[in-house]
Design a protein around this motif. Structure first.
Motif, PDB file in Angstrom:
ATOM      1  N   SER A 113     -13.048  13.198  24.854  1.00  0.00           N
ATOM      2  CA  SER A 113     -13.868  11.987  24.851  1.00  0.00           C
ATOM      3  C   SER A 113     -13.158  10.878  24.091  1.00  0.00           C
ATOM      4  CB  SER A 113     -15.232  12.256  24.208  1.00  0.00           C
ATOM      5  OG  SER A 113     -15.975  11.057  24.100  1.00  0.00           O
ATOM      6  N   GLY A 114     -13.113   9.691  24.684  1.00  0.00           N
ATOM      7  CA  GLY A 114     -12.483   8.554  24.027  1.00  0.00           C
ATOM      8  C   GLY A 114     -13.194   8.129  22.760  1.00  0.00           C
ATOM      9  N   GLN A 115     -14.487   8.424  22.661  1.00  0.00           N
ATOM     10  CA  GLN A 115     -15.249   8.047  21.472  1.00  0.00           C
ATOM     11  C   GLN A 115     -14.841   8.861  20.250  1.00  0.00           C
ATOM     12  OE1 GLN A 115     -19.377   8.425  22.513  1.00  0.00           O
ATOM     13  NE2 GLN A 115     -19.404   6.543  23.730  1.00  0.00           N
ATOM     14  N   ASP A 116     -14.170   9.970  20.480  1.00  0.00           N
ATOM     15  CA  ASP A 116     -13.750  10.818  19.364  1.00  0.00           C
ATOM     16  C   ASP A 116     -12.371  10.442  18.822  1.00  0.00           C
ATOM     17  OD1 ASP A 116     -16.101  12.255  19.620  1.00  0.00           O
ATOM     18  OD2 ASP A 116     -15.209  13.679  21.040  1.00  0.00           O
ATOM     19  N   ILE A 117     -11.747   9.429  19.410  1.00  0.00           N
ATOM     20  CA  ILE A 117     -10.395   9.036  19.005  1.00  0.00           C
ATOM     21  C   ILE A 117     -10.460   7.812  18.118  1.00  0.00           C
ATOM     22  CG2 ILE A 117      -8.152   8.213  19.833  1.00  0.00           C
ATOM     23  CD1 ILE A 117      -8.571   9.872  22.336  1.00  0.00           C
ATOM     24  N   ASN A 118      -9.947   7.938  16.903  1.00  0.00           N
ATOM     25  CA  ASN A 118      -9.873   6.827  15.960  1.00  0.00           C
ATOM     26  C   ASN A 118      -8.421   6.466  15.704  1.00  0.00           C
ATOM     27  OD1 ASN A 118     -12.631   7.074  15.842  1.00  0.00           O
ATOM     28  ND2 ASN A 118     -12.753   7.143  13.615  1.00  0.00           N
ATOM     29  N   LEU A 119      -8.214   5.211  15.335  1.00  0.00           N
ATOM     30  CA  LEU A 119      -6.873   4.726  15.021  1.00  0.00           C
ATOM     31  C   LEU A 119      -6.694   4.698  13.511  1.00  0.00           C
ATOM     32  CD1 LEU A 119      -4.171   3.320  15.774  1.00  0.00           C
ATOM     33  CD2 LEU A 119      -5.418   1.159  15.647  1.00  0.00           C
ATOM     34  N   LEU A 120      -5.600   5.286  13.038  1.00  0.00           N
ATOM     35  CA  LEU A 120      -5.263   5.269  11.618  1.00  0.00           C
ATOM     36  C   LEU A 120      -3.984   4.454  11.466  1.00  0.00           C
ATOM     37  CD1 LEU A 120      -6.346   6.529   8.947  1.00  0.00           C
ATOM     38  CD2 LEU A 120      -4.593   8.300   9.216  1.00  0.00           C
TER      39      LEU A 120
END
Length: 201
Positions: free
Chosen positions: A108-115
């Protein structure tokens, strides 16, 4: 002699030919004049390679996930017929998933965060927020709550609204099922502080 004949005399043939040429010239002029109006948003095909072939990738077991950021307007143009993404400071990041295992997985794209390099975490923008920013010139919000419908009207690319929204939605990373021994991909969109486009630094 019957005045009505299918066989045309040379002068009549010349007139018919001239009329056809004139019609062709008028049609060509009409098409050329309308070309800027007809030519709208174009959906561009994005090539997908195995996740291991990208510089930024991580592997866990049989699953490899790669992130391919589109940080320049030249790179963005290869995926989206939009200059507004760069103007709004919206960075598309192509997420590529390779499933070398025997079982299907769901990403799911909603589970991907940018650090970023300063260890700050950013959530992806919902696609409807990106559409608002591009089509109606609204500043994308940081909230992930769904936007009210219908969209408020304002200046922007309203004539291409359907094509832009469809393309962004189709290319975005939603709940994606990745079959065994296959590659799949989708875009997530991030907005960095001060409209910065570079993820590093």
């Amino acid at each position: 002699m019957n005045p009505i004949q299918l066989k045309a005399s040379p002068p009549q043939s010349y007139k018919v030919t001239s009329a056809i040429l004139l019609f062709s010239h008028l049609l060509f002029f009409f098409v050329c004049s309308c070309a800027p109006v007809i030519a709208g948003y174009k959906s561009l095909k994005v090539r997908i390679e195995p996740a291991k072939s990208y510089p930024f990738h991580q592997q866990q077991g049989d699953i490899t996930i790669a992130a391919d950021p589109y940080e320049t307007k030249e790179r963005i143009k290869t995926a989206f017929d939009l200059k507004e993404l760069e103007q709004k400071g919206i960075v598309p990041v192509h997420i590529i998933i390779s499933n070398d295992g025997e079982d299907p997985i769901v990403i799911s794209g909603q589970d991907i965060n940018l650090l970023d390099s300063n260890n700050r975490s950013f959530e992806p923008l919902p696609v409807d927020e990106v559409v608002r920013a591009i089509v109606y010139k609204e500043g994308p919000r940081t909230s992930r709550s769904p936007s009210p419908l219908p969209f408020p009207r304002g200046s922007g690319r309203r004539g291409d609204a359907f094509e832009i929204e469809t393309d962004l939605t189709n290319k975005s990373l939603r709940d994606l099922r990745v079959a065994p021994k296959t590659n799949a991909a989708g875009f997530v969109f991030f907005r960095l502080p001060n409209n910065r486009m570079k993820l590093g630094g």
